[in-house]
Enzyme design. Structure first.
Site, PDB file in Angstrom:
ATOM      1  N   LYS A 282      -2.640  -2.652   6.452  1.00 51.71           N
ATOM      2  CA  LYS A 282      -3.403  -3.785   5.932  1.00 51.71           C
ATOM      3  C   LYS A 282      -4.296  -4.353   7.020  1.00 51.71           C
ATOM      4  O   LYS A 282      -5.434  -4.736   6.783  1.00 51.71           O
ATOM      5  CB  LYS A 282      -2.424  -4.874   5.454  1.00 51.71           C
TER       6      LYS A 282
ATOM      7  N   LYS B 298      -3.439   5.397  10.965  1.00 54.16           N
ATOM      8  CA  LYS B 298      -2.311   4.888  10.192  1.00 54.16           C
ATOM      9  C   LYS B 298      -2.825   3.937   9.109  1.00 54.16           C
ATOM     10  O   LYS B 298      -3.636   3.057   9.395  1.00 54.16           O
ATOM     11  CB  LYS B 298      -1.356   4.131  11.127  1.00 54.16           C
TER      12      LYS B 298
ATOM     13  N   HIS C 298       4.023   1.625   2.226  1.00 53.25           N
ATOM     14  CA  HIS C 298       5.246   0.924   1.795  1.00 53.25           C
ATOM     15  C   HIS C 298       5.922   1.680   0.660  1.00 53.25           C
ATOM     16  O   HIS C 298       7.151   1.764   0.585  1.00 53.25           O
ATOM     17  CB  HIS C 298       4.932  -0.502   1.337  1.00 53.25           C
TER      18      HIS C 298
ATOM     19  N   HIS D 251       0.846  -1.201   0.000  1.00 53.32           N
ATOM     20  CA  HIS D 251       0.000   0.000   0.000  1.00 53.32           C
ATOM     21  C   HIS D 251       0.878   1.247   0.000  1.00 53.32           C
ATOM     22  O   HIS D 251       2.117   1.153  -0.040  1.00 53.32           O
ATOM     23  CB  HIS D 251      -1.003  -0.038   1.158  1.00 53.32           C
TER      24      HIS D 251
ATOM     25  N   CYS E 163       1.323  -8.771  20.318  1.00 54.49           N
ATOM     26  CA  CYS E 163       0.453  -8.305  19.239  1.00 54.49           C
ATOM     27  C   CYS E 163       0.961  -8.887  17.932  1.00 54.49           C
ATOM     28  O   CYS E 163       2.082  -8.599  17.516  1.00 54.49           O
ATOM     29  CB  CYS E 163       0.425  -6.773  19.154  1.00 54.49           C
TER      30      CYS E 163
ATOM     31  N   CYS F  75       1.877  -6.277  15.185  1.00 50.75           N
ATOM     32  CA  CYS F  75       3.214  -5.678  15.347  1.00 50.75           C
ATOM     33  C   CYS F  75       4.311  -6.739  15.319  1.00 50.75           C
ATOM     34  O   CYS F  75       5.474  -6.417  15.164  1.00 50.75           O
ATOM     35  CB  CYS F  75       3.357  -4.967  16.691  1.00 50.75           C
TER      36      CYS F  75
ATOM     37  N   CYS G 154      -3.974  -2.834  21.028  1.00 46.78           N
ATOM     38  CA  CYS G 154      -2.833  -2.205  20.355  1.00 46.78           C
ATOM     39  C   CYS G 154      -3.388  -1.048  19.522  1.00 46.78           C
ATOM     40  O   CYS G 154      -4.268  -1.260  18.683  1.00 46.78           O
ATOM     41  CB  CYS G 154      -2.136  -3.217  19.454  1.00 46.78           C
TER      42      CYS G 154
ATOM     43  N   HIS H 123      -3.091  -1.525  15.635  1.00 47.00           N
ATOM     44  CA  HIS H 123      -3.808  -2.606  14.950  1.00 47.00           C
ATOM     45  C   HIS H 123      -5.217  -2.849  15.459  1.00 47.00           C
ATOM     46  O   HIS H 123      -5.942  -3.673  14.900  1.00 47.00           O
ATOM     47  CB  HIS H 123      -2.975  -3.902  14.995  1.00 47.00           C
TER      48      HIS H 123
HETATM   49  N1  MSP Z   1       8.732  -6.199   8.594  1.00 49.98           N
HETATM   50  C1  MSP Z   1       8.808  -5.090   9.474  1.00 49.98           C
HETATM   51  C2  MSP Z   1      10.122  -4.356   9.310  1.00 49.98           C
HETATM   52  C3  MSP Z   1      11.358  -5.157   9.509  1.00 49.98           C
HETATM   53  S1  MSP Z   1      12.786  -4.251   9.184  1.00 49.98           S
HETATM   54  C4  MSP Z   1      14.008  -5.125   9.864  1.00 49.98           C
HETATM   55  C5  MSP Z   1       7.653  -4.128   9.178  1.00 49.98           C
HETATM   56  N2  MSP Z   1       7.052  -4.247   7.988  1.00 49.98           N
HETATM   57  S2  MSP Z   1       5.830  -3.358   7.502  1.00 49.98           S
HETATM   58  O1  MSP Z   1       5.504  -3.865   6.194  1.00 49.98           O
HETATM   59  O2  MSP Z   1       4.791  -3.370   8.461  1.00 49.98           O
HETATM   60  O3  MSP Z   1       6.351  -1.903   7.436  1.00 49.98           O
HETATM   61  C6  MSP Z   1       7.485  -1.596   6.689  1.00 49.98           C
HETATM   62  C7  MSP Z   1       7.682  -0.116   6.573  1.00 49.98           C
HETATM   63  O4  MSP Z   1       6.560   0.478   5.980  1.00 49.98           O
HETATM   64  C8  MSP Z   1       7.892   0.578   7.921  1.00 49.98           C
HETATM   65  O5  MSP Z   1       8.861   1.607   7.811  1.00 49.98           O
HETATM   66  C9  MSP Z   1       6.588   1.202   8.180  1.00 49.98           C
HETATM   67  O6  MSP Z   1       6.708   2.329   8.975  1.00 49.98           O
HETATM   68  C10 MSP Z   1       6.192   1.570   6.759  1.00 49.98           C
HETATM   69  N3  MSP Z   1       4.786   1.791   6.731  1.00 49.98           N
HETATM   70  C11 MSP Z   1       3.786   0.881   6.900  1.00 49.98           C
HETATM   71  N4  MSP Z   1       2.613   1.543   6.950  1.00 49.98           N
HETATM   72  C12 MSP Z   1       2.847   2.880   6.844  1.00 49.98           C
HETATM   73  C13 MSP Z   1       2.056   4.012   6.741  1.00 49.98           C
HETATM   74  N5  MSP Z   1       0.755   3.970   6.839  1.00 49.98           N
HETATM   75  N6  MSP Z   1       2.681   5.199   6.519  1.00 49.98           N
HETATM   76  C14 MSP Z   1       4.034   5.305   6.320  1.00 49.98           C
HETATM   77  N7  MSP Z   1       4.795   4.246   6.401  1.00 49.98           N
HETATM   78  C15 MSP Z   1       4.245   3.052   6.808  1.00 49.98           C
HETATM   79  O7  MSP Z   1       7.363  -3.306  10.019  1.00 49.98           O
END
Ligand code: MSP
Length: 525
Positions: free
Chosen positions: A301, A298, A22, A19, A127, A130, A144, A147
């Site tokens: 997914k 935030k 990412h 999304h 959680c 997380c 949480c 989530h």
């Molecule tokens: N898998 C772990 C990270 C492990 S790194 C050793 C994780 N994955 S994640 O897919 O949930 O998130 C990855 C990145 O995407 C994080 O920097 C997270 O902050 C970012 N984002 C996920 N959702 C976000 C938003 N809604 N807004 C901005 N960035 C966000 O955490």
């Protein structure tokens, strides 16, 4: 390695389609990587997928697939999106890669042999969203906040990593910015967290009976590695690391690691703890950006309020999507993505701003052959200078009157903001001021009324300003920069092979075949 720039994104959970959140971290990393490349550095940009753990195991089960088959599909979607977004990564790691798994096992064995991992019982609120144990104080109404689910109380046999003995070292390194946590407010939060309490030892394994999708511990077949430990080591394995402390890859340590603020805490506790115990250098900087918010929460997914990056690309095109994402708000703050606002910004800044200024200047220059000789000082009147520098962070003591000095000043200042503060919006703000300067000077001078001998030096100055603007836009909008160079009759490859300092040098090219061509950004209703 000297003069290198190693930048990392977190690796993304393979539990669903990508999304905008990412896309946000990854585009930001790509912009910085492209910028530092133009600073003449050897750059390595890493990204990838976090494919193990309870969350993915459960999601795959629900989808009726085996986990490997499931993550293969999601990984394909991320790769496709990153390619569409023109992300030029140098390494893409998947935690299910055989080499990664082997290296994680080697590293865990070293930690075990050093006696910093011991067997115990871990009890806490877990959680799954997380993939973390949370403290009571982090919960809102027992849930949480990220989530919106109640964490499960888990009590299980587990291996733990000693934390207390590295705590003081860690605090000192953060205080001295040897391990810089930025922006400053995050450094302060990190220090107050670390000094405010005893650091609990961290569970680095899960019982295989509860979670089986992960890297087996080499010293105990009944456990798998905790998914975050597995994931952190990607920052080494993506460079080809085999897990032995003698073979640290040349690009390590990272010069900057981008993370969302939601995952900062683990990045200033567990991650450096692993490195300190292994006696490997810590990253130079961890930068925590804000969240993309949708409907006040935030985007995630797990919450189901996601905006698809592909839809945004379909609407605005790739470069405009990159631009709009990176300028939606300050990188360190949360930003709400509202499509109406994006359309307004697109039409104002890209269609009427950058697109229109490039078209006006190239149209005026069609059919004229310029050379360095046409160069001449163009004085910018005080009222225009005032307008250009209104609400401008850098203008306080700026006195220059010459058009070219003003453009160079704006380019130079903008560059500092991106390089030092990772401030994408202020950088772009400076680029836009160059475009304003061009527009305002054209409106004031009405060059079409000039004799050729006066008109040409004026247009030449505008062409240079547009070229420098394109150079500055390159990290954000690589294709647009190339298109502008083509309009200017320049060899895009040659322009892009210059270092940034050479590229913004005034009078470094000749304009012979300028051609307005097609518009850069079609208007969106
Ligand atoms: N898998 C772990 C990270 C492990 S790194 C050793 C994780 N994955 S994640 O897919 O949930 O998130 C990855 C990145 O995407 C994080 O920097 C997270 O902050 C970012 N984002 C996920 N959702 C976000 C938003 N809604 N807004 C901005 N960035 C966000 O955490």
């Amino acid at each position: 390695m000297k003069n290198k720039f190693y930048i990392t994104t977190p690796i993304y959970y393979a539990n669903g389609s990508p999304h905008l959140g990412h896309a946000y971290t990854t585009v930001a990393a790509d912009v910085l990587a492209r910028f530092h490349h133009r600073e003449g550095k050897k750059v390595f940009l890493s990204t990838g997928m976090d494919e193990h753990g309870a969350k993915i195991q459960k999601t795959a089960e629900k989808a009726g697939k085996n986990p490997q088959e499931f993550v293969d599909g999601i990984c394909g979607e991320f790769k496709e999106l990153f390619s569409r977004l023109n992300i030029k990564y140098d390494g893409f790691i998947r935690t299910t890669d055989k080499n990664h798994i082997k290296a994680v096992q080697n590293a865990l064995q070293s930690l075990f042999d050093k006696g910093v991992i011991y067997k115990g019982v871990y009890k806490g609120l877990y959680c799954v969203g997380c993939e973390q144990f949370l403290m009571e104080s982090q919960l809102i109404d027992g849930k949480c906040p990220d989530h919106n689910i109640k964490p499960e109380m888990c009590e299980e046999e587990s291996y733990l990593l000693k934390m207390e003995e590295i705590k003081n070292q860690l605090i000192k390194k953060i205080e001295k910015d040897e391990f810089e946590i930025s922006p400053l407010k995050r450094k302060n939060e990190a220090l107050s967290f670390l000094s405010g309490q005893d650091l609990q030892d961290v569970a680095i394994s899960r019982d295989k009976k509860k979670v089986s999708w992960g890297v087996g511990l080499p010293f105990d077949g009944k456990h798998i590695a905790y998914v975050w430990v597995d994931a952190f080591l990607n920052y080494l394995t993506v460079l080809g690391w085999d897990g032995s402390v003698e073979n640290i890859p040349d690009f390590f340590p990272p010069d900057i690691q981008l993370v969302g603020k939601d995952i900062l805490r683990v990045h200033f506790t567990i991650w450096p703890a692993i490195l300190l115990h292994l006696e490997i250098d810590l990253p130079k900087e961890i930068f925590a950006h804000g969240m993309i918010i949708s409907g006040g929460k935030k985007m995630s997914k797990t919450l189901g309020n996601v905006v698809s990056p592909n839809e945004m690309i379909d609407k605005f095109g790739v470069d405009a999507t990159r631009y709009l994402l990176m300028t939606a708000g300050r990188f360190s703050n949360d930003v709400d993505i509202a499509i109406e606002r994006m359309i307004k910004k697109y039409n104002a800044e890209l269609v009427n701003g950058i697109g229109n200024a490039s078209a006006r200047v190239t149209k005026m220059a069609e059919g004229i052959c310029f050379s360095g000789k046409n160069a001449k000082e163009i004085i910018v009147p005080e009222n225009i200078r005032k307008e250009i520098f209104e609400n401008c962070l850098a203008a306080v003591d700026f006195q220059k009157e010459d058009f070219r000095d003003i453009v160079s000043f704006l380019a130079e200042k903008g560059k500092d903001f991106l390089k030092i503060k990772k401030d994408f919006t202020i950088y772009i703000d400076f680029v836009i001021r160059i475009q304003w300067l061009v527009d305002k000077m054209i409106a004031k001078e009405e060059p079409w009324k000039f004799e050729p001998k006066d008109k040409e030096p004026f247009i030449l100055n505008c062409l240079e300003a547009i070229r420098i603007m394109a150079q500055m836009l390159y990290p954000f909008m690589p294709d647009t920069a190339e298109k502008i160079f083509e309009k200017l009759g320049l060899d895009a490859k040659a322009e892009l092979s210059k270092t940034f300092d050479d590229a913004v040098e005034w009078g470094s090219v000749e304009f012979k075949n300028v051609c307005k061509g097609e518009s850069l950004f079609p208007r969106i209703k």
